[in-house]
Write a protein that holds these residues in place. Structure first.
Motif, PDB file in Angstrom:
ATOM      1  N   ASP A 244      29.647  18.721 -37.741  1.00 50.91           N
ATOM      2  CA  ASP A 244      29.348  20.142 -37.889  1.00 50.91           C
ATOM      3  C   ASP A 244      29.108  20.484 -39.361  1.00 50.91           C
ATOM      4  OD1 ASP A 244      28.883  22.700 -37.171  1.00 50.91           O
ATOM      5  OD2 ASP A 244      30.943  23.188 -36.621  1.00 50.91           O
TER       6      ASP A 244
ATOM      7  N   THR B 147      27.750  24.101 -42.047  1.00 48.75           N
ATOM      8  CA  THR B 147      27.334  25.499 -42.133  1.00 48.75           C
ATOM      9  C   THR B 147      25.821  25.634 -42.245  1.00 48.75           C
ATOM     10  OG1 THR B 147      27.662  25.420 -44.531  1.00 48.75           O
ATOM     11  CG2 THR B 147      29.508  26.199 -43.191  1.00 48.75           C
TER      12      THR B 147
ATOM     13  N   PRO C 290      22.280  24.822 -40.637  1.00 47.93           N
ATOM     14  CA  PRO C 290      21.763  24.374 -39.335  1.00 47.93           C
ATOM     15  C   PRO C 290      20.861  23.147 -39.424  1.00 47.93           C
ATOM     16  CG  PRO C 290      20.688  26.407 -40.035  1.00 47.93           C
ATOM     17  CD  PRO C 290      21.822  26.180 -40.982  1.00 47.93           C
TER      18      PRO C 290
ATOM     19  N   PHE D  58      36.466  24.549 -37.298  1.00 49.14           N
ATOM     20  CA  PHE D  58      35.301  23.944 -37.938  1.00 49.14           C
ATOM     21  C   PHE D  58      35.671  22.518 -38.336  1.00 49.14           C
ATOM     22  CE2 PHE D  58      32.971  22.895 -41.809  1.00 49.14           C
ATOM     23  CZ  PHE D  58      31.660  23.047 -41.375  1.00 49.14           C
TER      24      PHE D  58
ATOM     25  N   GLN E 214      31.762  23.289 -29.052  1.00 49.54           N
ATOM     26  CA  GLN E 214      30.750  23.256 -30.099  1.00 49.54           C
ATOM     27  C   GLN E 214      29.542  24.113 -29.717  1.00 49.54           C
ATOM     28  OE1 GLN E 214      30.928  21.012 -33.320  1.00 49.54           O
ATOM     29  NE2 GLN E 214      30.039  23.043 -33.448  1.00 49.54           N
TER      30      GLN E 214
ATOM     31  N   LEU F 260      30.573  27.693 -30.290  1.00 45.31           N
ATOM     32  CA  LEU F 260      30.625  28.071 -31.694  1.00 45.31           C
ATOM     33  C   LEU F 260      29.222  28.254 -32.272  1.00 45.31           C
ATOM     34  CD1 LEU F 260      33.489  25.723 -32.969  1.00 45.31           C
ATOM     35  CD2 LEU F 260      33.618  28.160 -32.481  1.00 45.31           C
ATOM     36  N   TRP F 261      28.311  27.343 -31.947  1.00 45.27           N
ATOM     37  CA  TRP F 261      26.953  27.463 -32.479  1.00 45.27           C
ATOM     38  C   TRP F 261      26.221  28.660 -31.890  1.00 45.27           C
ATOM     39  CZ3 TRP F 261      25.207  21.615 -32.268  1.00 45.27           C
ATOM     40  CH2 TRP F 261      25.828  20.938 -33.321  1.00 45.27           C
TER      41      TRP F 261
ATOM     42  N   ASP G 213      27.412  31.424 -31.328  1.00 40.34           N
ATOM     43  CA  ASP G 213      27.943  32.641 -31.944  1.00 40.34           C
ATOM     44  C   ASP G 213      27.552  32.760 -33.415  1.00 40.34           C
ATOM     45  OD1 ASP G 213      29.436  34.993 -31.503  1.00 40.34           O
ATOM     46  OD2 ASP G 213      31.163  34.156 -32.547  1.00 40.34           O
ATOM     47  N   GLU G 214      26.786  31.779 -33.926  1.00 41.61           N
ATOM     48  CA  GLU G 214      26.367  31.828 -35.326  1.00 41.61           C
ATOM     49  C   GLU G 214      25.255  32.858 -35.524  1.00 41.61           C
ATOM     50  OE1 GLU G 214      27.441  30.414 -38.008  1.00 41.61           O
ATOM     51  OE2 GLU G 214      28.919  28.991 -37.203  1.00 41.61           O
TER      52      GLU G 214
ATOM     53  N   ASN H 155      22.971  32.645 -38.067  1.00 41.23           N
ATOM     54  CA  ASN H 155      21.764  31.962 -38.535  1.00 41.23           C
ATOM     55  C   ASN H 155      20.875  31.595 -37.357  1.00 41.23           C
ATOM     56  OD1 ASN H 155      19.858  30.085 -39.654  1.00 41.23           O
ATOM     57  ND2 ASN H 155      21.277  29.784 -41.366  1.00 41.23           N
TER      58      ASN H 155
ATOM     59  N   PHE I  85      20.579  27.924 -35.674  1.00 38.94           N
ATOM     60  CA  PHE I  85      21.547  27.321 -34.762  1.00 38.94           C
ATOM     61  C   PHE I  85      21.120  27.451 -33.300  1.00 38.94           C
ATOM     62  CE2 PHE I  85      24.347  27.603 -38.438  1.00 38.94           C
ATOM     63  CZ  PHE I  85      25.054  26.418 -38.341  1.00 38.94           C
TER      64      PHE I  85
ATOM     65  N   THR J 295      21.970  24.633 -30.629  1.00 33.85           N
ATOM     66  CA  THR J 295      22.736  24.926 -29.414  1.00 33.85           C
ATOM     67  C   THR J 295      22.042  24.355 -28.183  1.00 33.85           C
ATOM     68  OG1 THR J 295      23.560  26.965 -30.431  1.00 33.85           O
ATOM     69  CG2 THR J 295      23.747  26.775 -28.049  1.00 33.85           C
TER      70      THR J 295
END
Length: 405
Positions: free
Chosen positions: A174, A176, A178, A342, A360, A363-364, A366-367, A369, A372, A376
């Protein structure tokens, strides 16, 4: 004797009955067409979903950078020095001054250059090209879903951009950024979690099924156990997450967000399914097998472990793999035990912080950017492939070892 008049036989060749038969046939055809239409619609939705995820998750863009520009101050420094990052930015600014320069590259572009130099130090003394990831906005524009400004940059770069499968996505963890994220950390965490789940749930579930089906007396106590197992199989998964939070983290003090805690929690959820599948498989073994084994002098224990269990094992394995595949897709219980952290490095031990594929994906998704979104979709494709592989193994075991009487 009854005084009722005799019943007249139905005239199936009459016009009235023929109309009724024709009406029933039409109703049956409509029902069949509706069923086929429902299946076709479901298949179409599935194809659209898979196609959307494949088109979003596969592919990417890389930008050619000339490492000969790194002969300045970064040539005699260690590759881990920050000067290498600055040299890559300077090379990009010199190559594309009107298009944005270093802004075209991903924040981790210099890491790709560092890896290339580590693999071939002669890159510092000769001209060569190194493919590095572009910025997220450029990567999205290459897929035809970017802003007008980014798409104009893509057109201006032309052949300098190369598109292809992002292999780093399968080997990285992972991040920050993408353009640097990968699925290997979550995939490894899922495999370690499933290992703990199978190692605990399978033997305990099979032995419990053997006891309840072959040895347990029929009384109120065993009836209570059977009802409890059936109820546990229908309990929402988040309840098991609360149980794991209270027992494994609160009482035993196990490390938070570790694969061993996730495996223990999922084992509690999977065990009732294995017990039920095991009991059904054991019950399907004909009693004549037991009688024949006892007739030739086998002990009751030998009957169970030498004859009944091997014959029931294909059904037990099928139920086990299906239960584990269901556990692999669970998210709610793992969120409660902290497996949403993370994780920048793949876990090496069962007690290391880890995450799993469904978490995972959560989490992606909900980003903020935009980059992502594709990651996802790609992670969902990996999860679906893993689930299909596990179900394929279940089908193979059933067809390979199934015995017909």
């Amino acid at each position: 004797m009854s005084d009722a008049p005799p019943r007249t036989p139905t005239d199936w060749s009459g016009e009235r009955m023929q109309r009724r038969i024709a009406r029933r046939y039409r109703a049956e055809r409509r029902f069949r067409l509706l069923g086929l239409a429902a299946i076709a619609l479901s298949a179409a939705f599935l194809l659209v979903l898979l196609g959307s995820m494949l088109t979003r998750g596969i592919g990417g863009a890389k930008l050619a950078v000339d490492p000969a520009r790194l002969k300045g101050r970064g040539a005699d420094l260690a590759l881990a020095d920050a000067g290498l990052e600055e040299a890559v930015d300077a090379a990009a600014n010199a190559a594309w001054p009107t298009l944005g320069g270093a802004a075209l590259l991903s924040d981790g572009a210099w890491l790709r250059v560092r890896g290339a130099v580590e693999a071939d130090p002669t890159l510092l003394v000769r001209r060569a090209t190194v493919e590095v990831p572009v910025a997220s906005a450029i990567d999205i524009a290459c897929k035809g879903d970017g802003t007008p400004e980014a798409e104009a940059i893509v057109r201006a770069l032309g052949d300098q951009l190369s598109r292809g499968f992002n292999r780093d996505f399968l080997t990285a963890a992972d991040s920050t950024d993408p353009t640097r994220v990968g699925i290997w950390g979550a995939l490894k965490g899922s495999l370690m979690t499933m290992f703990v789940t199978i190692a605990l749930a399978f033997p305990v579930g099979v032995l419990a099924a053997l006891y309840l089906e072959e040895y347990a007396p029929r009384n109120r106590w065993t009836d209570l156990i059977e009802v409890s197992i059936n109820n546990l199989a229908a309990v929402p998964s988040i309840i098991f997450g609360l149980l794991g939070l209270a027992v494994f983290l609160g009482t035993f003090g196990l490390p938070r967000s570790a694969a061993i805690v996730g495996g223990l929690t999922l084992a509690l959820m999977t065990m009732p399914v294995i017990v039920i599948a095991g009991r059904n498989a054991i019950r399907a073994v004909p009693p004549s097998i037991r009688d024949a084994a006892l007739g030739v002098g086998a002990s009751p224990v030998q009957v169970v472990f030498h004859h009944v269990l091997p014959l029931a094992l294909p059904g037990i394995l099928t139920g086990t793999i299906i239960g584990v595949a269901r556990a692999l897709g669970e998210t709610a219980p793992l969120l409660l035990i902290g497996m949403r952290a993370f994780i920048a490095a793949p876990p090496d031990r069962l007690t290391d912080p880890a995450t799993v594929l469904p978490v995972q994906v959560f989490l992606w998704s909900d980003e903020v950017n935009r980059g992502f979104v594709e990651k996802t979709s790609a992670a969902i494709v990996v999860l679906l492939v893993l689930l299909l592989a596990m179900n394929g193994i279940a089908i193979y075991l059933r067809n390979r070892f199934e015995t017909r009487w």
